[in-house]
Scaffold this motif. Structure first.
Motif, PDB file in Angstrom:
ATOM      1  N   SER A  25      -0.625  16.288  -5.460  1.00 12.10           N
ATOM      2  CA  SER A  25       0.718  16.860  -5.320  1.00 12.10           C
ATOM      3  C   SER A  25       1.748  15.734  -5.415  1.00 12.10           C
ATOM      4  N   ASP A  26       2.996  16.104  -5.629  1.00 19.70           N
ATOM      5  CA  ASP A  26       4.065  15.095  -5.706  1.00 19.70           C
ATOM      6  C   ASP A  26       4.114  14.258  -4.432  1.00 19.70           C
ATOM      7  N   GLU A  27       3.984  14.916  -3.280  1.00 21.00           N
ATOM      8  CA  GLU A  27       4.023  14.192  -2.004  1.00 21.00           C
ATOM      9  C   GLU A  27       2.840  13.227  -1.875  1.00 21.00           C
ATOM     10  N   GLU A  28       1.663  13.671  -2.285  1.00 27.10           N
ATOM     11  CA  GLU A  28       0.480  12.811  -2.235  1.00 27.10           C
ATOM     12  C   GLU A  28       0.623  11.628  -3.187  1.00 27.10           C
ATOM     13  N   GLN A  29       1.204  11.876  -4.365  1.00 30.85           N
ATOM     14  CA  GLN A  29       1.444  10.794  -5.316  1.00 30.85           C
ATOM     15  C   GLN A  29       2.418   9.775  -4.724  1.00 30.85           C
ATOM     16  N   ASP A  30       3.486  10.264  -4.112  1.00 25.85           N
ATOM     17  CA  ASP A  30       4.481   9.365  -3.513  1.00 25.85           C
ATOM     18  C   ASP A  30       3.862   8.535  -2.386  1.00 25.85           C
ATOM     19  N   THR A  31       3.060   9.186  -1.542  1.00 24.73           N
ATOM     20  CA  THR A  31       2.410   8.480  -0.440  1.00 24.73           C
ATOM     21  C   THR A  31       1.458   7.420  -0.979  1.00 24.73           C
ATOM     22  N   GLY A  32       0.635   7.798  -1.932  1.00 25.74           N
ATOM     23  CA  GLY A  32      -0.311   6.842  -2.520  1.00 25.74           C
ATOM     24  C   GLY A  32       0.396   5.681  -3.189  1.00 25.74           C
ATOM     25  N   ALA A  33       1.459   5.969  -3.931  1.00 26.45           N
ATOM     26  CA  ALA A  33       2.203   4.907  -4.615  1.00 26.45           C
ATOM     27  C   ALA A  33       2.870   3.960  -3.619  1.00 26.45           C
ATOM     28  N   LEU A  34       3.395   4.514  -2.536  1.00 25.67           N
ATOM     29  CA  LEU A  34       4.003   3.670  -1.502  1.00 25.67           C
ATOM     30  C   LEU A  34       2.964   2.725  -0.890  1.00 25.67           C
ATOM     31  N   ILE A  35       1.791   3.261  -0.580  1.00 28.56           N
ATOM     32  CA  ILE A  35       0.748   2.443   0.020  1.00 28.56           C
ATOM     33  C   ILE A  35       0.276   1.370  -0.957  1.00 28.56           C
ATOM     34  N   VAL A  36       0.040   1.744  -2.210  1.00 28.27           N
ATOM     35  CA  VAL A  36      -0.365   0.760  -3.218  1.00 28.27           C
ATOM     36  C   VAL A  36       0.699  -0.324  -3.347  1.00 28.27           C
ATOM     37  N   ASN A  42       1.949  -7.228  -0.270  1.00 25.64           N
ATOM     38  CA  ASN A  42       1.331  -8.144   0.693  1.00 25.64           C
ATOM     39  C   ASN A  42       0.402  -9.122  -0.015  1.00 25.64           C
ATOM     40  N   ALA A  43      -0.416  -8.614  -0.936  1.00 29.16           N
ATOM     41  CA  ALA A  43      -1.338  -9.479  -1.672  1.00 29.16           C
ATOM     42  C   ALA A  43      -0.574 -10.481  -2.530  1.00 29.16           C
ATOM     43  N   ALA A  44       0.525 -10.034  -3.139  1.00 24.35           N
ATOM     44  CA  ALA A  44       1.325 -10.940  -3.960  1.00 24.35           C
ATOM     45  C   ALA A  44       1.976 -12.027  -3.109  1.00 24.35           C
ATOM     46  N   GLN A  45       2.393 -11.660  -1.913  1.00 21.55           N
ATOM     47  CA  GLN A  45       3.051 -12.630  -1.035  1.00 21.55           C
ATOM     48  C   GLN A  45       2.062 -13.612  -0.432  1.00 21.55           C
ATOM     49  N   HIS A  46       0.886 -13.122  -0.042  1.00 24.04           N
ATOM     50  CA  HIS A  46      -0.058 -13.960   0.699  1.00 24.04           C
ATOM     51  C   HIS A  46      -1.267 -14.405  -0.100  1.00 24.04           C
ATOM     52  N   GLY A  47      -1.536 -13.751  -1.225  1.00 21.62           N
ATOM     53  CA  GLY A  47      -2.696 -14.099  -2.043  1.00 21.62           C
ATOM     54  C   GLY A  47      -2.468 -15.409  -2.777  1.00 21.62           C
ATOM     55  N   LEU A  48      -3.541 -16.113  -3.024  1.00 22.97           N
ATOM     56  CA  LEU A  48      -3.432 -17.412  -3.679  1.00 22.97           C
ATOM     57  C   LEU A  48      -3.484 -17.328  -5.194  1.00 22.97           C
ATOM     58  N   SER A  49      -4.271 -16.409  -5.720  1.00 28.77           N
ATOM     59  CA  SER A  49      -4.388 -16.373  -7.171  1.00 28.77           C
ATOM     60  C   SER A  49      -4.432 -14.966  -7.748  1.00 28.77           C
ATOM     61  N   ASP A  50      -5.232 -14.090  -7.179  1.00 25.54           N
ATOM     62  CA  ASP A  50      -5.357 -12.769  -7.777  1.00 25.54           C
ATOM     63  C   ASP A  50      -5.577 -11.705  -6.715  1.00 25.54           C
ATOM     64  N   MET A  51      -5.459 -10.455  -7.165  1.00 26.11           N
ATOM     65  CA  MET A  51      -5.723  -9.304  -6.308  1.00 26.11           C
ATOM     66  C   MET A  51      -6.437  -8.251  -7.141  1.00 26.11           C
ATOM     67  N   THR A  52      -7.224  -7.439  -6.459  1.00 27.56           N
ATOM     68  CA  THR A  52      -7.942  -6.344  -7.097  1.00 27.56           C
ATOM     69  C   THR A  52      -7.635  -5.080  -6.309  1.00 27.56           C
ATOM     70  N   GLY A  90       5.340  -3.080   6.644  1.00 23.03           N
ATOM     71  CA  GLY A  90       4.512  -2.362   5.678  1.00 23.03           C
ATOM     72  C   GLY A  90       3.269  -1.753   6.275  1.00 23.03           C
ATOM     73  N   LEU A  91       2.537  -2.520   7.074  1.00 24.44           N
ATOM     74  CA  LEU A  91       1.312  -1.983   7.670  1.00 24.44           C
ATOM     75  C   LEU A  91       1.605  -0.915   8.708  1.00 24.44           C
ATOM     76  N   GLU A  92       2.754  -1.011   9.374  1.00 25.65           N
ATOM     77  CA  GLU A  92       3.147   0.049  10.310  1.00 25.65           C
ATOM     78  C   GLU A  92       3.404   1.355   9.555  1.00 25.65           C
ATOM     79  N   ILE A  93       4.082   1.260   8.440  1.00 30.25           N
ATOM     80  CA  ILE A  93       4.364   2.437   7.620  1.00 30.25           C
ATOM     81  C   ILE A  93       3.053   3.025   7.098  1.00 30.25           C
ATOM     82  N   ILE A  94       2.181   2.163   6.586  1.00 31.28           N
ATOM     83  CA  ILE A  94       0.894   2.623   6.066  1.00 31.28           C
ATOM     84  C   ILE A  94       0.088   3.310   7.171  1.00 31.28           C
ATOM     85  N   SER A  95       0.059   2.723   8.346  1.00 29.37           N
ATOM     86  CA  SER A  95      -0.694   3.302   9.470  1.00 29.37           C
ATOM     87  C   SER A  95      -0.180   4.687   9.842  1.00 29.37           C
TER      88      SER A  95
END
Length: 126
Positions: A25-36, A42-52, A90-95
């Protein structure tokens, strides 16, 4: 993908394409996109080289997992964060959106698992 800020939009776009294919659903897509987006940022800010990023759909749950190559940072007290109003929520929102969130240290960095309930059983093919 590279753990860089400009990769966050790419991750979000990839997720949105997949969520539409899965007929969320649109709401599920929005929620998933926000979490991603939050996890990729977070990975871009704290990761050293790559993320998966892994996205899976299982019955009535959307599972999102992000691996990065970040190293643990020393704990900071809340008043030592000068810009606390703009970072660290971010993690508070995700939780609040997810039924489960787990952060695990792996041999190569951090692994974050998130499980999000869906309103109905979704099928990747119909």
């Amino acid at each position: 993908m590279p753990a860089r800020a400009n990769a966050v939009a790419t991750a979000r776009h990839f997720a949105n394409v997949l969520f539409k294919r899965w007929r969320l659903s649109d709401e599920e897509q929005d929620t998933g996109a926000l979490i991603v987006s939050e996890l990729a940022a977070n990975a871009a800010q704290h990761g050293l080289s790559d993320m998966t990023i892994y996205l899976t759909l299982h019955q009535d749950r959307l599972h999102i997992m992000v691996n990065d190559s970040g190293i643990p940072e020393p704990a900071q007290s809340p008043d030592s964060e000068a810009d606390g109003d703009e970072h660290g929520r971010g993690l508070e929102i995700i939780s609040a959106l997810a039924t489960s969130v787990a952060l695990l240290r792996s041999a190569s960095g951090w692994r974050t698992y998130v499980s999000v309930p869906l309103c109905r059983k979704s099928s990747a093919y119909g």
